[in-house]
Scaffold this active site. Structure first.
Site, PDB file in Angstrom:
ATOM      1  N   TYR A 274      -9.686  58.012 -36.566  1.00 56.20           N
ATOM      2  CA  TYR A 274      -8.477  57.586 -37.271  1.00 56.20           C
ATOM      3  C   TYR A 274      -7.904  58.716 -38.130  1.00 56.20           C
ATOM      4  CZ  TYR A 274      -8.578  52.531 -36.347  1.00 56.20           C
ATOM      5  OH  TYR A 274      -8.514  51.297 -35.779  1.00 56.20           O
TER       6      TYR A 274
ATOM      7  N   LYS B  12     -21.991  56.459 -29.423  1.00 54.69           N
ATOM      8  CA  LYS B  12     -21.851  56.825 -28.005  1.00 54.69           C
ATOM      9  C   LYS B  12     -22.552  58.166 -27.829  1.00 54.69           C
ATOM     10  CE  LYS B  12     -20.213  56.132 -23.848  1.00 54.69           C
ATOM     11  NZ  LYS B  12     -20.691  55.046 -22.971  1.00 54.69           N
TER      12      LYS B  12
ATOM     13  N   ASP C 156     -20.803  50.627 -25.565  1.00 54.02           N
ATOM     14  CA  ASP C 156     -20.496  49.746 -24.421  1.00 54.02           C
ATOM     15  C   ASP C 156     -21.549  48.656 -24.302  1.00 54.02           C
ATOM     16  OD1 ASP C 156     -22.308  51.778 -23.787  1.00 54.02           O
ATOM     17  OD2 ASP C 156     -21.542  52.084 -21.756  1.00 54.02           O
TER      18      ASP C 156
ATOM     19  N   ASP D  52     -13.704  48.948 -35.460  1.00 53.33           N
ATOM     20  CA  ASP D  52     -12.453  48.196 -35.298  1.00 53.33           C
ATOM     21  C   ASP D  52     -12.591  47.234 -34.127  1.00 53.33           C
ATOM     22  OD1 ASP D  52      -9.676  47.543 -35.624  1.00 53.33           O
ATOM     23  OD2 ASP D  52      -9.231  48.883 -33.937  1.00 53.33           O
TER      24      ASP D  52
ATOM     25  N   ASP E 189     -13.589  42.841 -34.147  1.00 49.72           N
ATOM     26  CA  ASP E 189     -12.737  41.794 -33.558  1.00 49.72           C
ATOM     27  C   ASP E 189     -13.548  40.919 -32.606  1.00 49.72           C
ATOM     28  OD1 ASP E 189     -10.424  42.637 -34.875  1.00 49.72           O
ATOM     29  OD2 ASP E 189      -9.188  42.458 -33.071  1.00 49.72           O
TER      30      ASP E 189
HETATM   31  C1  IPM Z   1      -8.002  46.407 -38.809  1.00 52.06           C
HETATM   32  C2  IPM Z   1      -6.694  46.687 -38.150  1.00 52.06           C
HETATM   33  C3  IPM Z   1      -6.204  48.058 -38.598  1.00 52.06           C
HETATM   34  C4  IPM Z   1      -7.190  49.080 -38.095  1.00 52.06           C
HETATM   35  C5  IPM Z   1      -4.768  48.415 -38.202  1.00 52.06           C
HETATM   36  C6  IPM Z   1      -3.785  47.351 -38.593  1.00 52.06           C
HETATM   37  C7  IPM Z   1      -4.365  49.757 -38.762  1.00 52.06           C
HETATM   38  O1  IPM Z   1      -6.802  46.578 -36.775  1.00 52.06           O
HETATM   39  O2  IPM Z   1      -8.038  46.373 -40.044  1.00 52.06           O
HETATM   40  O3  IPM Z   1      -8.980  46.223 -38.085  1.00 52.06           O
HETATM   41  O4  IPM Z   1      -7.086  49.545 -36.955  1.00 52.06           O
HETATM   42  O5  IPM Z   1      -8.086  49.432 -38.853  1.00 52.06           O
HETATM   43 MG    MG Z   2      -8.665  45.855 -36.123  1.00 51.17          MG
END
Ligand code: IPM
Ligand code: MG
Length: 358
Positions: free
Chosen positions: A142, A193, A225, A249, A253
């Site tokens: 990032y 990785k 993975d 990230d 999710d």
């Molecule tokens: C998160 C989001 C952010 C990230 C975006 C909105 C910049 O996906 O907080 O996970 O990628 O960190």
């Molecule tokens: Mg995110």
């Protein structure tokens, strides 16, 4: 009476609606526990772009720096999607993280018995899941240099990002992760990785070395993975996961969805000295913004994390978490967790919470 200054960043989309609920809950709990919370609002994301042309105005960052904790809702929306990268709403969030030095992002994914059928996975797979993802937040791909879109000698363009970690960056996130695992079930899985990436080889080497200082924590390693596969195959094997910015990230999710609704999950972003930022894992949901349909519970649970990790008020945090469980036990559901059954709105959920807190 303990006094705290809290900066509120409602942001975009459903942000203002869910923030209203969280603030009402905080005010009530503050009274009950003699915690004086002074709230000040500031602009971030699309709302800030519209007002000032920038996603993170200098005033906002200053105000955050001068507070005891920051409660953020969500940023972004369709109307800002086509702006250049430097002034997209997301830049506001990334600027806040790096500006406050918030290198450690804690993302719990805990399945609540009341919502087990909201998960897309089988009950027996997700029952009892309780995972904490510790994501590195101010380094990795990032922020690594060089980055950009450059012209090549042949005239075509080349997009570049760099995944880089220094030893000290690995060490400080590693420590947070070992400490976190120690307070939980004592198991830490580091995800990288290392079969392909040098940056991951350094990561693995350092995390392994650090483990010597935490003999009570059982350390394992997985390639990212495989970790993604294991998360959906048998999530109960995980306690605490530590990983870099991009992998974190993605995996957070996936971990979130095990629980059925991303609308339920809070997060904490912490640094060494600066105030922490507490925010739901979900986004600004522009498709339902302003319709009183949003689930405020992740925002409310983020307020609880703020009390626990940001202000060291664990009893008040417990109280909020109990109220969330209570309203779920009473059967209250917003649309995202109703599994087709009748749902209530964001405001009504807020009222139910205030009742439960009585
Ligand atoms: C998160 C989001 C952010 C990230 C975006 C909105 C910049 O996906 O907080 O996970 O990628 O960190
Ligand atoms: Mg995110």
């Amino acid at each position: 009476m303990t006094h705290y200054r809290i900066t509120l960043l409602p942001g975009d989309g459903i942000g203002p609606e869910i923030m209203t609920v969280a603030v009402a809950v905080l005010k009530q709990v503050g009274q009950q526990f003699a915690i004086d919370l002074q709230f000040q609002e500031a602009l971030i994301g699309g709302a800030a772009i519209d007002a000032t042309g920038e996603p993170l105005p200098a005033d906002t960052l200053d105000q955050c720096r001068n507070s005891d904790a920051v409660l953020l809702a969500a940023i972004g929306g369709y109307q800002w999607d086509n702006l250049p990268n430097a002034i997209r709403p997301e830049r506001g969030l990334l600027g806040l993280r790096s500006g406050l030095g918030l290198f450690a992002n804690l993302r719990p994914a805990q399945i609540l018995p009341q919502l087990i059928d909201a998960s897309s996975l089988k009950r027996e797979v997700v029952e009892g899941v309780d995972i904490m993802v510790v994501r590195e937040l101010t380094g990795g791909i990032y922020f690594g240099q060089p980055k950009g879109i450059f012209a090549t000698e042949t005239g075509e363009r080349r997009g570049v990002n760099t995944m880089a970690y220094t030893e000290s960056e690995i060490e400080r996130i590693g420590r947070v992760a070992f400490e976190t695992a120690r307070k939980r079930r004592g198991k830490l899985c580091s995800v990288d990785k290392a079969n392909v990436l040098e940056v991951s080889q350094l990561w693995r080497e350092h995390i392994t070395q650090l483990a010597q200082e935490y003999p009570d924590v059982e350390l394992t390693h997985l390639y990212v993975d495989n970790a993604a596969m294991q998360l959906v195959r048998y999530p109960k094997q995980f306690d605490t996961i530590v990983t870099g910015n991009l992998f974190g990230d993605i995996l957070s999710d996936a971990a979130a969805m095990l629980t059925g609704s991303i609308g339920m999950l809070p997060s904490a972003s912490l640094g060494a000295a600066n105030p922490g930022v507490f925010e739901p894992v979900h986004g600004s949901a522009p498709d339902i913004a302003g319709q009183d349909k949003a689930n405020p519970l992740a925002q409310v649970l983020s307020a609880a994390m703020m009390l626990r990790y940001g202000l060291n008020q664990p009893k008040a945090a417990d109280r909020i978490e109990q109220a969330v469980l209570a309203v779920l036990d009473q059967g209250y559901r917003t649309g995202d967790i109703a599994s087709g059954a009748p749902a209530i709105g964001c405001q009504a959920m807020g009222e139910a919470l205030l009742q439960a807190l009585q």
